[in-house]
Design a protein around this motif. Sequence first.
Motif, PDB file in Angstrom:
ATOM      1  N   ASN A  70       0.982  -0.948   0.122  1.00 43.64           N
ATOM      2  CA  ASN A  70      -0.040  -0.092   0.046  1.00 43.64           C
ATOM      3  C   ASN A  70       0.946   1.229  -0.026  1.00 43.64           C
ATOM      4  O   ASN A  70       2.086   1.143   0.379  1.00 43.64           O
ATOM      5  CB  ASN A  70      -0.864   0.095   1.056  1.00 43.64           C
ATOM      6  CG  ASN A  70      -0.283   0.035   2.386  1.00 43.64           C
ATOM      7  OD1 ASN A  70       0.727   0.611   2.683  1.00 43.64           O
ATOM      8  ND2 ASN A  70      -0.605  -1.029   3.318  1.00 43.64           N
ATOM      9  N   SER A  80      -3.796   3.437   6.484  1.00 41.96           N
ATOM     10  CA  SER A  80      -5.195   3.675   5.886  1.00 41.96           C
ATOM     11  C   SER A  80      -5.818   4.982   6.293  1.00 41.96           C
ATOM     12  O   SER A  80      -6.778   5.695   5.581  1.00 41.96           O
ATOM     13  CB  SER A  80      -6.081   2.491   6.461  1.00 41.96           C
ATOM     14  OG  SER A  80      -6.024   2.551   7.826  1.00 41.96           O
ATOM     15  N   THR A 103      -7.447   4.491   0.294  1.00 42.69           N
ATOM     16  CA  THR A 103      -8.682   4.123   1.333  1.00 42.69           C
ATOM     17  C   THR A 103      -9.318   5.442   1.100  1.00 42.69           C
ATOM     18  O   THR A 103      -9.168   6.492   0.717  1.00 42.69           O
ATOM     19  CB  THR A 103      -8.289   3.902   2.624  1.00 42.69           C
ATOM     20  OG1 THR A 103      -7.667   4.980   3.101  1.00 42.69           O
ATOM     21  CG2 THR A 103      -7.066   2.782   2.781  1.00 42.69           C
ATOM     22  N   LYS A 155     -11.647   0.361   4.138  1.00 41.25           N
ATOM     23  CA  LYS A 155     -10.848  -0.568   5.280  1.00 41.25           C
ATOM     24  C   LYS A 155     -11.605  -0.067   6.678  1.00 41.25           C
ATOM     25  O   LYS A 155     -11.125   0.210   7.550  1.00 41.25           O
ATOM     26  CB  LYS A 155      -9.379   0.194   5.377  1.00 41.25           C
ATOM     27  CG  LYS A 155      -8.647  -0.275   4.254  1.00 41.25           C
ATOM     28  CD  LYS A 155      -8.383  -1.701   4.038  1.00 41.25           C
ATOM     29  CE  LYS A 155      -7.473  -2.016   2.971  1.00 41.25           C
ATOM     30  NZ  LYS A 155      -7.502  -3.415   2.610  1.00 41.25           N
TER      31      LYS A 155
END
Length: 648
Positions: A481, A485, A508, A536
Amino acid sequence: MVESLAQLKRLELCDCTPMEEIIIKNGLGEEENVRGMIFPKLQFLKLKGLPNLTRFCTSHLIECSSLIELRIENCPALKTFISNSLSTDAVANNQFEETNSTLFDEKVAFSNIEKLHILGMGNLTMIWHTEFHSDSFCKLKVLKVKQANKLLNIFPPNMLRRFHNLVHLEVDDCSSLEEVFDLRSLMNEKESHAVTAFKLRDMYVYNLPKLKKVWNTNPHGILSFQNLHLVDAWNCPSLKSLFPTSVALGLSQLEELQLTSCGVEEIVAEEERLGEELKFVFPKTTSFILWDLPKLKSFYPGRHTSEWPVLKNINVYHCHEVPVFDSELQSTQGACTQDQLEIQVQQPLFSFEKIIPNLEELSLNSKVAAKVCQGQFPADLFHKIRVLELQCFHDKSAEFPFGMMHRFQNMEKLLVTNGYFKELFPCRLVDEEEHTLARILYLKLYNLPDLEKIWNQDLRVDQLLQNLETLEVWSCGSLINLAPSASSFGNLTALHVWDCKALKYLVTTSTARSLVQLSAMSIKECQMVTEIVASKGDEAGNEIIFRKLKSLKLDCLASLTSFCSINFTFKFPSLTEVIVTNCPKMKTFPRESQAHQGCRKYGYQKKRTKDIGNATSTSPFNSSLYKLYAFARSVHLVLLFFFPIPLF
């Protein structure tokens, strides 16, 4: 007949396969045969895509006193611009005297030509003969030669002074070329000749596999190239050195030097003299770039010093045989005896403490970075650095040298390339390190195959990179990622991701809400990405607005099925461009997407006509594409690969 073209100013002949000659002898009057052909007002001449053209004409002379620009492109049979006059029968039988195979000789009178482009001349062996007509080519300023595979050199040796007004030179993809400036015959001239100063400013030599020397001998006392501002050599594997000594000693105007993928062993060739120490001064050089020079051992093989008072950018990459800074040399010589040091003649490219204080852009490899981390240099040495690149951390156990970041207090741009880091930023930072990160406006990560995460999950990215405006991530195959998040990027204006094979989504929903300044977003060749915005567990609110997003590009995303898989409404009030290419599984775009209604620019590009349900791609008004077209009315939408069901 030619007299009837007395007012002709521009002549272009393109893609005429059968054409062998532009003006034939049978069309000339008796007077034209005697005095030659004159085009008094012709200013521009272009010959392109004439594979059977062997000559422009057959005559004693062609005179174009007003010609400024001549372009000859993809005329492989053309060896000489004008052939000698012969009998009518000889011409009819295509029999021409070619005592030389030069393109231009004394029969060509171009007294005011300034630009000459030669491209795709596969049989050309010489551009100029050793004899010229009067003042032909004396005003030439721009010369570009490309794909002339039989050409051995560019300039004739005994007529080199004629080209002293040349300002811009490009030589590219000439597979037989061995030298650019042939100076051998000039060396025999009498010493009474004054030094000719060339006006050449910019010189590019690219893709020349047999090029051994740009200047085949030292032009000292004959020619001067003191006006050179830029020199760029790329992919010349046989090139052993770039400058003769006298040329390098006179480069008072040089601003940029770039050498890439060449066989260069020394930048300046050693001159056979008494062995005294030479002093090279480059008072205006601001950029010095050496890339992929595996044989480079020195700037100059003999004893020398160099001064670079205004150097702003140093970028040395994969030049493993030469020490870049004197600090490297000192470390390798630590165990040497004094006698050994006197024998050793290899010198570093730069003195670290003399060069660094003026630099604004700097590239460091793992060795030099380690010394900076160890505090071997004064704390204020890097105070002007705005752009820092960290490269060549090839050890599999490499750790990001975060301990030195606080030394670059004015850094705005950070590039991390070609390394095996697994993580960049740790979870704990001291105050100085936090302040350094806060100043970064541009972050680029390239070719970091083991990088799994950019920053630790516990790191407050939104606080540390609060001013980040551009984030680019390329070829990071293990990256899962881009950020934790809950990360926020309130000042980010550009986000570009390419070739990150493990990435499954871009941001996200929480991060997406923070992108209030984002104006450009692209993602390309990320084969595992299934959606752009992922949830998320944060379902607070069901609307996300990309208020300033103008450009959205999705390309070669083999697994992409939707922009967002959850039931969210996305709004794009400023969107003016959407480009979707090669996303075969994409099914839905944002539900109830809204785009800027003031822009009516619409580009619709079809690549296949396969039936799509009850509709085909021949008409955007068909039912299954209606919603797509309704959205496309508001933006510049380009679809290069259609999808199995409607996007909206």
